[in-house]
Design a protein around this motif. Structure first.
Motif, PDB file in Angstrom:
ATOM      1  N   LEU A 111     -21.947  35.285  28.129  1.00 30.79           N
ATOM      2  CA  LEU A 111     -22.723  35.300  29.363  1.00 30.79           C
ATOM      3  C   LEU A 111     -23.350  36.681  29.438  1.00 30.79           C
ATOM      4  O   LEU A 111     -22.635  37.686  29.415  1.00 30.79           O
ATOM      5  CB  LEU A 111     -21.809  35.043  30.570  1.00 30.79           C
ATOM      6  CG  LEU A 111     -22.441  35.093  31.947  1.00 30.79           C
ATOM      7  CD1 LEU A 111     -23.456  33.958  32.132  1.00 30.79           C
ATOM      8  CD2 LEU A 111     -21.350  35.000  33.019  1.00 30.79           C
TER       9      LEU A 111
ATOM     10  N   LEU B 246     -26.374  31.915  29.613  1.00 26.47           N
ATOM     11  CA  LEU B 246     -25.040  31.367  29.388  1.00 26.47           C
ATOM     12  C   LEU B 246     -25.100  30.651  28.050  1.00 26.47           C
ATOM     13  O   LEU B 246     -25.943  29.773  27.853  1.00 26.47           O
ATOM     14  CB  LEU B 246     -24.688  30.382  30.505  1.00 26.47           C
ATOM     15  CG  LEU B 246     -23.426  29.554  30.311  1.00 26.47           C
ATOM     16  CD1 LEU B 246     -22.193  30.442  30.392  1.00 26.47           C
ATOM     17  CD2 LEU B 246     -23.368  28.456  31.350  1.00 26.47           C
TER      18      LEU B 246
ATOM     19  N   LEU C 171     -23.101  28.286  25.474  1.00 25.79           N
ATOM     20  CA  LEU C 171     -21.959  27.413  25.238  1.00 25.79           C
ATOM     21  C   LEU C 171     -21.792  27.239  23.740  1.00 25.79           C
ATOM     22  O   LEU C 171     -22.774  27.208  23.002  1.00 25.79           O
ATOM     23  CB  LEU C 171     -22.177  26.044  25.882  1.00 25.79           C
ATOM     24  CG  LEU C 171     -22.326  26.015  27.396  1.00 25.79           C
ATOM     25  CD1 LEU C 171     -22.586  24.585  27.866  1.00 25.79           C
ATOM     26  CD2 LEU C 171     -21.104  26.591  28.083  1.00 25.79           C
TER      27      LEU C 171
ATOM     28  N   ILE D  49     -17.428  28.372  26.986  1.00 27.41           N
ATOM     29  CA  ILE D  49     -18.344  29.503  27.141  1.00 27.41           C
ATOM     30  C   ILE D  49     -18.160  30.464  25.977  1.00 27.41           C
ATOM     31  O   ILE D  49     -17.051  30.907  25.694  1.00 27.41           O
ATOM     32  CB  ILE D  49     -18.123  30.208  28.490  1.00 27.41           C
ATOM     33  CG1 ILE D  49     -18.479  29.243  29.624  1.00 27.41           C
ATOM     34  CG2 ILE D  49     -18.969  31.482  28.572  1.00 27.41           C
ATOM     35  CD1 ILE D  49     -18.158  29.760  31.009  1.00 27.41           C
TER      36      ILE D  49
END
Length: 187
Positions: free
Chosen positions: A22, A31, A33, A19
């Motif tokens: 967020l 979100l 990545l 991650i």
């Protein structure tokens, strides 16, 4: 790799991710990545509940007197001596991401189809690795990790005003240029 075991075929098709950020954007969360050891970022729009669940798991210190849905799922798995081995973001079809949860129980691996948001909420709690298919990174407009504080702020600002359909607009235009029918946008 930071945790879990990766199959030989996974090493070819998937890249480990974690991650990056967020953020709540209107009535949704984004979100993001990041490719571990690589330059690519992957934004995934998810619901507020799932975003809140991931956020609480990331903070680790926040405990509730009763288990929340993702915690309950892991409690049930624990009662059956099962654990999540890894989570894979497997594909992107018609602006919708797909994922799998790989569960190990009694020496066998069970693969469950799941939404990336639920998969990642569980992975954060279980502290298991997250992988993204190369084809998913390649299918999305290229977003590279910012390198300066100014670029980080610019990226966060863009996320605040970006909608899912904005993100996929370039992808749909690319498909039109290649003669493919991109279909209607999905939020």
């Amino acid at each position: 790799m930071t945790g879990g075991k990766i199959d030989k075929e996974d090493a070819i098709m998937y890249r480990e991710a974690r991650i990056y950020s967020l953020a709540q954007v209107g009535g949704q969360c984004v979100l993001v990545l990041e490719e571990t050891g690589g330059p690519r970022l992957l934004p995934i729009w998810i619901g507020l509940y799932e975003g809140g669940s991931i956020g609480m798991a990331l903070q680790e210190e926040q405990k509730f007197p009763r288990p929340l849905t993702h915690d309950l799922f892991l409690n049930v798995m624990g009662a059956f001596n099962a654990s999540i081995r890894k989570v894979l973001v497997t594909s992107l079809k018609d602006s919708t991401f797909f994922a799998e949860i790989h569960i190990e129980a009694n020496g066998k691996t069970v693969v469950l189809d799941a939404r990336p948001s639920d998969s990642i909420a569980l992975a954060v709690r279980q502290k298991c690795p997250i992988f993204v298919a190369d084809e998913v990174f390649e299918a999305c407009p290229e977003l590279l990790k910012p390198i300066s504080d100014e670029e980080v702020q610019d990226f966060k600002q863009k996320l605040q005003t970006m909608k899912p359909e904005d993100f996929f607009r370039d992808l749909k235009n690319k498909k039109k240029e290649e003669g493919e029918d991109p279909g209607p946008p999905k939020a």
